[in-house]
Design a protein around this motif. Structure first.
Motif, PDB file in Angstrom:
ATOM      1  N   PRO A 157       0.820  -1.222   0.000  1.00 55.44           N
ATOM      2  CA  PRO A 157       0.000   0.000   0.000  1.00 55.44           C
ATOM      3  C   PRO A 157       0.850   1.267   0.000  1.00 55.44           C
ATOM      4  CG  PRO A 157      -0.396  -1.346   1.981  1.00 55.44           C
ATOM      5  CD  PRO A 157       0.654  -2.036   1.197  1.00 55.44           C
ATOM      6  N   ARG A 158       0.218   2.374  -0.391  1.00 56.12           N
ATOM      7  CA  ARG A 158       0.891   3.684  -0.363  1.00 56.12           C
ATOM      8  C   ARG A 158       1.308   4.047   1.062  1.00 56.12           C
ATOM      9  NH1 ARG A 158      -2.796   4.276  -4.446  1.00 56.12           N
ATOM     10  NH2 ARG A 158      -2.139   5.521  -6.247  1.00 56.12           N
ATOM     11  N   PRO A 162       1.907  11.040   2.585  1.00 51.22           N
ATOM     12  CA  PRO A 162       2.769  11.256   1.419  1.00 51.22           C
ATOM     13  C   PRO A 162       3.953  12.159   1.751  1.00 51.22           C
ATOM     14  CG  PRO A 162       0.460  11.689   0.887  1.00 51.22           C
ATOM     15  CD  PRO A 162       0.544  11.523   2.368  1.00 51.22           C
ATOM     16  N   ALA A 174       2.970   1.380  -5.579  1.00 51.49           N
ATOM     17  CA  ALA A 174       1.730   1.745  -4.896  1.00 51.49           C
ATOM     18  C   ALA A 174       0.722   0.657  -5.233  1.00 51.49           C
ATOM     19  CB  ALA A 174       1.224   3.101  -5.357  1.00 51.49           C
ATOM     20  N   ASN A 175       0.397  -0.163  -4.248  1.00 51.33           N
ATOM     21  CA  ASN A 175      -0.490  -1.309  -4.470  1.00 51.33           C
ATOM     22  C   ASN A 175       0.015  -2.161  -5.620  1.00 51.33           C
ATOM     23  OD1 ASN A 175      -2.221  -0.452  -2.358  1.00 51.33           O
ATOM     24  ND2 ASN A 175      -3.048   1.095  -3.732  1.00 51.33           N
ATOM     25  N   THR A 178       3.655   0.068 -10.338  1.00 53.11           N
ATOM     26  CA  THR A 178       4.994   0.573 -10.117  1.00 53.11           C
ATOM     27  C   THR A 178       5.242   1.678 -11.131  1.00 53.11           C
ATOM     28  OG1 THR A 178       7.336   0.016  -9.847  1.00 53.11           O
ATOM     29  CG2 THR A 178       6.133  -1.210 -11.535  1.00 53.11           C
ATOM     30  N   GLY A 188       3.230   9.658  -2.638  1.00 51.65           N
ATOM     31  CA  GLY A 188       2.969   8.727  -1.550  1.00 51.65           C
ATOM     32  C   GLY A 188       3.356   7.288  -1.857  1.00 51.65           C
ATOM     33  N   TRP A 189       4.121   7.085  -2.946  1.00 51.20           N
ATOM     34  CA  TRP A 189       4.488   5.707  -3.289  1.00 51.20           C
ATOM     35  C   TRP A 189       5.658   5.241  -2.423  1.00 51.20           C
ATOM     36  CZ3 TRP A 189       3.695   4.009  -9.058  1.00 51.20           C
ATOM     37  CH2 TRP A 189       2.452   4.474  -9.503  1.00 51.20           C
ATOM     38  N   GLN A 190       5.771   3.911  -2.249  1.00 52.19           N
ATOM     39  CA  GLN A 190       6.906   3.320  -1.529  1.00 52.19           C
ATOM     40  C   GLN A 190       8.121   3.374  -2.452  1.00 52.19           C
ATOM     41  OE1 GLN A 190       6.560   2.126   1.600  1.00 52.19           O
ATOM     42  NE2 GLN A 190       4.350   1.734   1.804  1.00 52.19           N
TER      43      GLN A 190
END
Lengths: 236, 315
Positions: A157-158, A162, A174-175, A178, A188-190
């Motif tokens: 998940p995000r 963020p 993100a979920n 990519t 807010g992405w990993q």
């Protein structure tokens, strides 16, 4: 014309200068291919009065000048296309290799992704760099590719909050998606790594390295290789 | 040649033209002026070709030291224009000379003003436009709002042979309450009572109002039972009214390309300037119109602008 009958196209008004045509539901490679092939065909012979042709996951937005054309005319124009024929014209799409230095200061969230997946960071890198990813669409910021084909084990998940600034070149998850941040922006992405390549260079003859429909593969590189490539990019 | 030096930049001053078209598929928003009507008239006043880059001023105007003789004109929001400390009218051409100090103050009505220079501001063309896209750091002057000490050039251009002024009847009032016309949006079917709420309530402009979008505050607009809370990301248009999770509408403007929230309606092109001329605390009502009406209004505006042009050039 059979295909078109099976899945009727849905037209939607996006204000007084925009028309959206939807080719199907959800995120689906076949629907997306149809979007891109029609976009490519329209681009080849754009009707008078059309100023933007914007393909996304499952729909295409046409921006038009109402004093130069009529929406009914555009609907007729688009509906003449038989996508079965168009698929060939839209390609061939290329594969672009994107070097990425994973982890450490370049990928502060790689541990989170690894923990969520129950994998080692080495295994996360291996799995992330394995597939050829389809670019479904480009948007959000200049050159940001939304990629399909992420290994299910890596779905994360995000971030809850963020970041105000994600550095240029960051590669994130993100979920089930990519992508890469071509310019520094909030996000807010990993973040699991960073590419030294300049993905958006407005003064370069071609400002972008890829477009929707192309494929991306991530090539893991060492910090030393990252530094060498980065220096080369900055010089050019 | 060198035309102006920025003494103070004002609230948020950027170089804009009509926008950067043809790259939204690559994530480049159109940018460009928010009030195309005032922009068009500013260029007309100084004799520039249409779509010449100008300064877009926000809430508070800049102070500029003039470096060459030229004609300038200020349209849009009422901001209190002075040349060497003497008040000067807006919506008219003004001859300025080296050493003059042009100061533009706090907004009194509206939000954004347009300052045109005879010959146009000279900045590099990036991807077909001179517009500043601040988020992408491209276009305009170094891809950013103007700062103190910036020095700008304008093109060589003949001076006007007589003063040009926009007839009173063409000058908008910029009230703090506005009725904004809108067409039901691409996801109108996501809403039932929500559409009624939108078209029958008043909304106030919040402090989160910029070139990306205007967040409004008012009666919450809920999505129909059983409909998903978000959509597969698709392109947005300037004027798209999207309903995020907090059920308060956001009017998306020119620095936005794709979004994942349902869009209940779209502000018609002719009323986008009205939105852009409101400031936090102002009140908006929405009125539902159809596509035919919206297109007729675009034609009307074109004819109006043509009428002004004919009049100015005949004077």
């Amino acid at each position: 014309m059979g295909k078109k009958q099976e899945m009727p196209w849905v037209w939607r008004l996006a204000g007084d200068t925009g028309l959206i045509v939807e080719f199907g539901e959800g995120i689906d490679p076949a629907v997306n291919a149809r979007v891109r092939s029609v976009a490519a065909a329209v681009k080849k012979t754009p009707p008078d009065g059309v100023i933007e042709i914007i393909p996304t996951y499952r729909s295409l937005l046409l921006v038009y000048e109402p004093l130069k054309t009529r929406p009914e005319k555009l609907v007729n124009f688009i509906e003449q296309f038989d996508t079965a024929v168009l698929d060939e014209d839209a390609g061939p799409f290329k594969r672009v290799d994107i070097p990425v230095c994973y982890g450490k200061e370049f990928g502060p969230d790689i541990e989170t992704v690894a923990k969520t997946a129950g994998l080692s960071t080495e295994e996360v890198i291996k799995r992330h760099a394995a597939p050829d990813y389809l670019i479904y669409m480009v948007g959000f910021t200049p050159g940001f590719p939304f990629l399909g084909g992420l290994d299910e084990k890596l779905f994360t998940p995000r971030l809850k909050t963020p970041r105000m600034v994600v550095p240029q070149g960051s590669v994130g998850i993100a979920n089930n998606q990519t992508g890469i941040y071509p310019i520094a922006s909030p996000g807010g992405w990993q973040i699991i790594g960073r590419t030294p390549l300049t993905l958006f260079a407005p003064r370069r003859e071609n400002p972008f390295l890829y477009q929707a429909g192309d494929w991306i593969r991530f090539i893991p590189v060492s910090p030393e290789e990252y530094a060498r490539l980065k220096e080369k990019e900055d010089r050019s | 040649m060198t035309a102006v030096k920025v003494i103070s930049p004002g609230g948020y001053t950027t170089i804009q033209d009509r926008g950067r078209f043809g790259f939204q598929n690559m994530g480049i928003p159109v940018s460009g002026v928010l009030d195309a009507f005032a922009f068009t008239l500013a260029n007309l006043l100084v004799g520039n070709p249409d779509n010449t880059p100008v300064m877009e001023l926000t809430v508070m105007g800049p102070s500029l030291e003039i470096k060459k003789e030229m004609d300038i004109a200020l349209t849009g929001a009422k901001m209190g224009l002075r040349v060497n400390d003497s008040p000067v009218e807006q919506w008219t051409s003004i001859r300025v000379r080296p050493g003059d100090l042009v100061t533009i103050g706090q907004v009194q009505a509206g939000c954004r003003a347009y300052l045109a220079f005879g010959g146009g501001i000279r900045v590099p063309e990036i991807m077909g436009s001179f517009s500043t896209y601040v988020g992408g750091k491209i276009g305009g002057f170094k891809g950013r709002p103007l700062q103190k000490e910036d020095v700008l050039e304008t093109g060589d251009f003949p001076l006007l042979t007589r003063v040009r002024a926009i007839p009173e009847s063409f000058i908008p009032a910029y009230p703090s309450e506005a009725v904004i016309r809108a067409i039901p949006g691409p996801q109108a079917e996501y809403f039932d009572t929500g559409l009624k709420t939108l078209f029958q309530s008043e909304y106030s402009v919040t402090v989160k109002a910029d070139r990306m979008g205007y967040r409004l505050q008012g009666n919450p607009i809920s999505i129909k039972q059983g409909m998903p809370k978000s959509i597969v990301s698709e392109p947005s248009m300037p004027g798209s009214i999207q309903i995020p999770a907090d059920e308060q509408p956001i009017i998306l403007l020119v620095e936005q390309t794709v979004g994942g929230y349902a869009k209940i309606a779209t502000v018609i092109s002719s009323d986008l300037p009205l939105v852009a001329q409101t400031t936090p605390g102002d009140t908006l009502w929405f009125e539902c119109v159809d596509l035919k009406t919206a297109h007729a209004l675009i034609l009307d505006e074109k004819n109006r602008l043509h009428a002004v042009k004919t009049r100015l050039e005949a004077l």
